[in-house]
Design a protein around this motif. Structure first.
Motif, PDB file in Angstrom:
ATOM      1  N   ALA A 181       0.833  -1.208   0.000  1.00  0.00           N
ATOM      2  CA  ALA A 181       0.000   0.000   0.000  1.00  0.00           C
ATOM      3  C   ALA A 181       0.864   1.253   0.000  1.00  0.00           C
ATOM      4  O   ALA A 181       0.624   2.190  -0.775  1.00  0.00           O
ATOM      5  N   ALA A 182       1.879   1.279   0.869  1.00  0.00           N
ATOM      6  CA  ALA A 182       2.759   2.451   0.929  1.00  0.00           C
ATOM      7  C   ALA A 182       3.495   2.649  -0.396  1.00  0.00           C
ATOM      8  O   ALA A 182       3.583   3.772  -0.916  1.00  0.00           O
ATOM      9  N   LEU A 183       4.020   1.558  -0.964  1.00  0.00           N
ATOM     10  CA  LEU A 183       4.722   1.664  -2.250  1.00  0.00           C
ATOM     11  C   LEU A 183       3.769   2.098  -3.371  1.00  0.00           C
ATOM     12  O   LEU A 183       4.139   2.879  -4.249  1.00  0.00           O
ATOM     13  N   GLY A 184       2.538   1.568  -3.316  1.00  0.00           N
ATOM     14  CA  GLY A 184       1.543   1.951  -4.318  1.00  0.00           C
ATOM     15  C   GLY A 184       1.202   3.428  -4.248  1.00  0.00           C
ATOM     16  O   GLY A 184       1.057   4.096  -5.292  1.00  0.00           O
ATOM     17  N   TYR A 185       1.103   3.972  -3.036  1.00  0.00           N
ATOM     18  CA  TYR A 185       0.817   5.401  -2.884  1.00  0.00           C
ATOM     19  C   TYR A 185       1.982   6.247  -3.405  1.00  0.00           C
ATOM     20  O   TYR A 185       1.785   7.296  -4.029  1.00  0.00           O
ATOM     21  N   MET A 186       3.215   5.805  -3.123  1.00  0.00           N
ATOM     22  CA  MET A 186       4.370   6.547  -3.633  1.00  0.00           C
ATOM     23  C   MET A 186       4.412   6.519  -5.159  1.00  0.00           C
ATOM     24  O   MET A 186       4.714   7.540  -5.804  1.00  0.00           O
ATOM     25  N   LEU A 187       4.100   5.359  -5.732  1.00  0.00           N
ATOM     26  CA  LEU A 187       4.057   5.259  -7.193  1.00  0.00           C
ATOM     27  C   LEU A 187       2.959   6.153  -7.755  1.00  0.00           C
ATOM     28  O   LEU A 187       3.144   6.798  -8.803  1.00  0.00           O
ATOM     29  N   THR A 188       1.837   6.234  -7.060  1.00  0.00           N
ATOM     30  CA  THR A 188       0.744   7.109  -7.491  1.00  0.00           C
ATOM     31  C   THR A 188       1.179   8.560  -7.502  1.00  0.00           C
ATOM     32  O   THR A 188       0.865   9.315  -8.436  1.00  0.00           O
ATOM     33  N   VAL A 189       1.911   8.972  -6.471  1.00  0.00           N
ATOM     34  CA  VAL A 189       2.439  10.345  -6.434  1.00  0.00           C
ATOM     35  C   VAL A 189       3.353  10.592  -7.626  1.00  0.00           C
ATOM     36  O   VAL A 189       3.266  11.633  -8.299  1.00  0.00           O
ATOM     37  N   ALA A 190       4.238   9.627  -7.919  1.00  0.00           N
ATOM     38  CA  ALA A 190       5.171   9.782  -9.044  1.00  0.00           C
ATOM     39  C   ALA A 190       4.424   9.950 -10.360  1.00  0.00           C
ATOM     40  O   ALA A 190       4.813  10.778 -11.209  1.00  0.00           O
ATOM     41  N   VAL A 191       3.341   9.196 -10.531  1.00  0.00           N
ATOM     42  CA  VAL A 191       2.549   9.306 -11.760  1.00  0.00           C
ATOM     43  C   VAL A 191       1.829  10.652 -11.810  1.00  0.00           C
ATOM     44  O   VAL A 191       1.796  11.327 -12.849  1.00  0.00           O
ATOM     45  N   MET A 192       1.266  11.068 -10.674  1.00  0.00           N
ATOM     46  CA  MET A 192       0.512  12.322 -10.630  1.00  0.00           C
ATOM     47  C   MET A 192       1.385  13.520 -10.978  1.00  0.00           C
ATOM     48  O   MET A 192       0.968  14.419 -11.722  1.00  0.00           O
ATOM     49  N   VAL A 193       2.595  13.566 -10.450  1.00  0.00           N
ATOM     50  CA  VAL A 193       3.444  14.735 -10.696  1.00  0.00           C
ATOM     51  C   VAL A 193       4.008  14.737 -12.112  1.00  0.00           C
ATOM     52  O   VAL A 193       4.455  15.786 -12.595  1.00  0.00           O
ATOM     53  N   ARG A 194       4.005  13.591 -12.761  1.00  0.00           N
ATOM     54  CA  ARG A 194       4.416  13.577 -14.166  1.00  0.00           C
ATOM     55  C   ARG A 194       3.276  13.996 -15.081  1.00  0.00           C
ATOM     56  O   ARG A 194       3.497  14.629 -16.108  1.00  0.00           O
ATOM     57  N   ILE A 195       2.057  13.643 -14.700  1.00  0.00           N
ATOM     58  CA  ILE A 195       0.898  14.082 -15.477  1.00  0.00           C
ATOM     59  C   ILE A 195       0.666  15.579 -15.297  1.00  0.00           C
ATOM     60  O   ILE A 195       0.332  16.296 -16.243  1.00  0.00           O
ATOM     61  N   ASN A 196       0.867  16.043 -14.060  1.00  0.00           N
ATOM     62  CA  ASN A 196       0.668  17.468 -13.763  1.00  0.00           C
ATOM     63  C   ASN A 196       1.912  17.998 -13.046  1.00  0.00           C
ATOM     64  O   ASN A 196       1.966  18.062 -11.815  1.00  0.00           O
ATOM     65  N   PRO A 197       2.946  18.390 -13.789  1.00  0.00           N
ATOM     66  CA  PRO A 197       4.217  18.815 -13.174  1.00  0.00           C
ATOM     67  C   PRO A 197       4.074  20.014 -12.238  1.00  0.00           C
ATOM     68  O   PRO A 197       4.887  20.186 -11.331  1.00  0.00           O
ATOM     69  N   ARG A 230     -10.746  15.497  -5.416  1.00  0.00           N
ATOM     70  CA  ARG A 230     -10.014  15.315  -6.663  1.00  0.00           C
ATOM     71  C   ARG A 230      -8.614  14.747  -6.403  1.00  0.00           C
ATOM     72  O   ARG A 230      -8.137  13.882  -7.142  1.00  0.00           O
ATOM     73  N   GLY A 231      -8.003  15.206  -5.336  1.00  0.00           N
ATOM     74  CA  GLY A 231      -6.649  14.756  -5.032  1.00  0.00           C
ATOM     75  C   GLY A 231      -6.580  13.321  -4.558  1.00  0.00           C
ATOM     76  O   GLY A 231      -5.584  12.626  -4.797  1.00  0.00           O
ATOM     77  N   VAL A 232      -7.632  12.839  -3.899  1.00  0.00           N
ATOM     78  CA  VAL A 232      -7.584  11.487  -3.341  1.00  0.00           C
ATOM     79  C   VAL A 232      -8.002  10.427  -4.359  1.00  0.00           C
ATOM     80  O   VAL A 232      -7.733   9.235  -4.157  1.00  0.00           O
ATOM     81  N   ALA A 233      -8.645  10.829  -5.448  1.00  0.00           N
ATOM     82  CA  ALA A 233      -9.169   9.865  -6.431  1.00  0.00           C
ATOM     83  C   ALA A 233      -8.095   8.908  -6.966  1.00  0.00           C
ATOM     84  O   ALA A 233      -8.324   7.694  -7.031  1.00  0.00           O
ATOM     85  N   PRO A 234      -6.893   9.392  -7.352  1.00  0.00           N
ATOM     86  CA  PRO A 234      -5.871   8.447  -7.840  1.00  0.00           C
ATOM     87  C   PRO A 234      -5.442   7.423  -6.783  1.00  0.00           C
ATOM     88  O   PRO A 234      -5.087   6.288  -7.122  1.00  0.00           O
ATOM     89  N   PHE A 235      -5.484   7.816  -5.514  1.00  0.00           N
ATOM     90  CA  PHE A 235      -5.095   6.886  -4.452  1.00  0.00           C
ATOM     91  C   PHE A 235      -6.170   5.821  -4.234  1.00  0.00           C
ATOM     92  O   PHE A 235      -5.858   4.672  -3.885  1.00  0.00           O
ATOM     93  N   VAL A 236      -7.427   6.188  -4.427  1.00  0.00           N
ATOM     94  CA  VAL A 236      -8.505   5.193  -4.382  1.00  0.00           C
ATOM     95  C   VAL A 236      -8.301   4.173  -5.494  1.00  0.00           C
ATOM     96  O   VAL A 236      -8.456   2.958  -5.282  1.00  0.00           O
ATOM     97  N   LEU A 237      -7.928   4.648  -6.678  1.00  0.00           N
ATOM     98  CA  LEU A 237      -7.646   3.740  -7.795  1.00  0.00           C
ATOM     99  C   LEU A 237      -6.491   2.811  -7.457  1.00  0.00           C
ATOM    100  O   LEU A 237      -6.536   1.604  -7.756  1.00  0.00           O
TER     101      LEU A 237
END
Length: 450
Positions: free
Chosen positions: A188-204, A419-426
């Motif tokens: 779960a922790a690694l998945g959340y970190m990966l989600t952050v990495a994806v989010m900041v690349r989509i929206n720098p 809006r910010g939590v939606a990617p983490f739910v995914l």
């Protein structure tokens, strides 16, 4: 009216009472009381039960672990551990794009290892990390979303009060439940970190980078989190490690309840030695623990009365027989249960969902063939249920973590937090699919240790 029809009507009325804001413990207790009254024709059976039910429930040795872990979490909150965890994680990850948000996830995971409460983890880490992320130019959506999601690690990474309640309800081994939660918690922790990495690349523009910290300073801050490592190792190592290799089986140093007591004392001593736990803080911790324990025990009592009613109706057993008789695939039944948890999570808290559904769902899980032993199926289902319940803490409209984080920065619109939590739910939903498809991920460490 048949027993199962009566159970369905009673369940619907209880949900209606909950939606009308009646406390869930009271809703379950009243539904069970009047349900048994209707079945028996008089209230004497339930009144007779109440004479012994309260004592039999609350004199349970296993339940004594709940206030001890709650007290441990309170001491951890007051002792300043959260600040040290966030600083260490930020020094190691802050120079990366979105690194401070990743650091917040890591700090939440570390704090969850000594806390056991999602709400406390979200609240404590939010006070430390939210101002820092906003100061560094992180978007409001990412800042609040990552902290709301990171807070859920408090109930997934052991020790966890919800896992204790589940183990008591289903007569599972508490230690094995804790061990089984470790790998999914890390994922779960690694998945959340990966989600952050994806989010900041989509929206720098949603995140920034900090200056790289010298390694000498990084290791110094790493040394500051030794209390968390020691306390987690002491509690989990003491209740799960084999301390006598000359005998067969795991010879633990102490029971889960004793481990909780040791953890509470160790956390309290750390707080006193560092000055973070003052006399006022100690008294506040005791009072908060008493209030939380009373709330949990009241819900447990209401659930026991409702479970007695279900036992009279034989509805869980009949429902299990009906499901097996229909020839449904076990995975289809499991999927429907997990979807039900997602729906309930929109309007209920995690403890209420577990107490309300396990007496109905677990008898069905016991008769379904997942290719696992009954004990393995019980542990696996418990972790899956916990993860989906955890998702409920960050889904609108009643995701408790969302309101806790948003209350710390009232100038941030709730829509931004959603809006910010939606990617983490995914991310959570993907993890559930993986754990359903591969039960061995959950059960591997239990098999190695036991």
């Amino acid at each position: 009216m048949t027993g199962i029809e009566l159970a369905i009507v009673a369940f619907a009325l209880m949900l209606l009472a909950i939606f009308l804001r009646l406390p869930i413990g009271l809703a379950m207790g009243l539904t069970g009381f009047f349900g048994i009254w209707y079945l028996m024709g008089h209230p004497s059976v339930t009144l007779s039960q109440l004479k012994t039910l309260s004592y039999d429930t609350f004199s349970s040795y296993s339940l004594s672990i709940v206030p001890l872990f709650l007290l441990m979490g309170q001491f951890a909150t007051k002792s300043g551990m959260s600040g040290a965890l966030f600083e260490a994680a930020s020094d190691w990850l802050g120079h990366r794009k979105g690194g401070v948000a990743m650091a917040a996830v890591g700090a939440c995971a570390g704090f969850g290892a000594v806390c056991g409460s999602s709400l406390a983890t979200a609240s404590t880490m939010g006070q430390v990390a939210l101002p820092e992320m906003r100061k560094r130019g992180y978007s409001d959506a990412l800042s609040t979303g990552v902290l709301a999601a990171g807070g859920t690690l408090g109930i997934l990474i052991p020790p966890s009060v919800i896992l204790v309640i589940y183990a008591i309800l289903t007569e599972q081994n508490i230690v094995k439940m804790f061990i089984a939660a470790l790998v999914p918690g890390i994922l779960a922790a690694l998945g959340y970190m990966l989600t952050v990495a994806v989010m900041v690349r989509i929206n720098p523009d949603s995140a920034t980078t900090a200056d790289r910290v010298p390694y000498a300073h990084r290791f110094r801050t790493l040394l500051s989190i030794w209390p968390v490592v020691v306390i987690f190792g002491l509690v989990m190592g003491g209740i799960a490690a084999d301390w006598n290799w000359t005998k067969t089986g795991v010879q633990a140093l102490f029971t889960p309840t004793e481990g909780a007591a040791v953890g509470a004392v160790a956390t309290g001593l750390y707080g006193v030695m560092t000055g973070g736990l003052t006399w006022k803080g100690f008294l506040d911790s005791i009072l908060s623990t008493a209030q939380s324990t009373a709330m949990i025990f009241f819900i447990v009592l209401g659930a026991q009365i409702f479970n007695s009613f279900l036992a009279f109706t034989q509805a869980p057993q009949m429902l299990a027989e009906w499901v097996t008789g229909q020839g449904f695939s076990p995975l289809v039944v499991l999927t429907l249960m997990l979807i039900a948890y997602l729906v309930f999570g929109c309007v209920m808290d995690s403890l209420s969902m577990i107490l309300l559904t396990i007496p109905i769902f677990y008898p069905i899980i016991e008769v379904l063939d997942f290719g696992l032993t009954p004990e393995e199926a019980g542990i696996w289902f418990g972790i899956l249920a916990l993860i989906v319940v955890e998702v409920g803490l960050i889904t609108p409209p009643v995701g408790m973590n969302l309101f806790i984080i948003n209350s710390m920065a009232r100038d941030i619109p709730m829509s931004a937090t959603y809006r910010g939590v939606a990617p983490f739910v995914l991310s959570d939903l993907i993890r559930v699919v993986v754990l359903v498809a591969f039960p061995g991920i959950t059960l591997w460490l239990v098999g190695v240790m036991f």
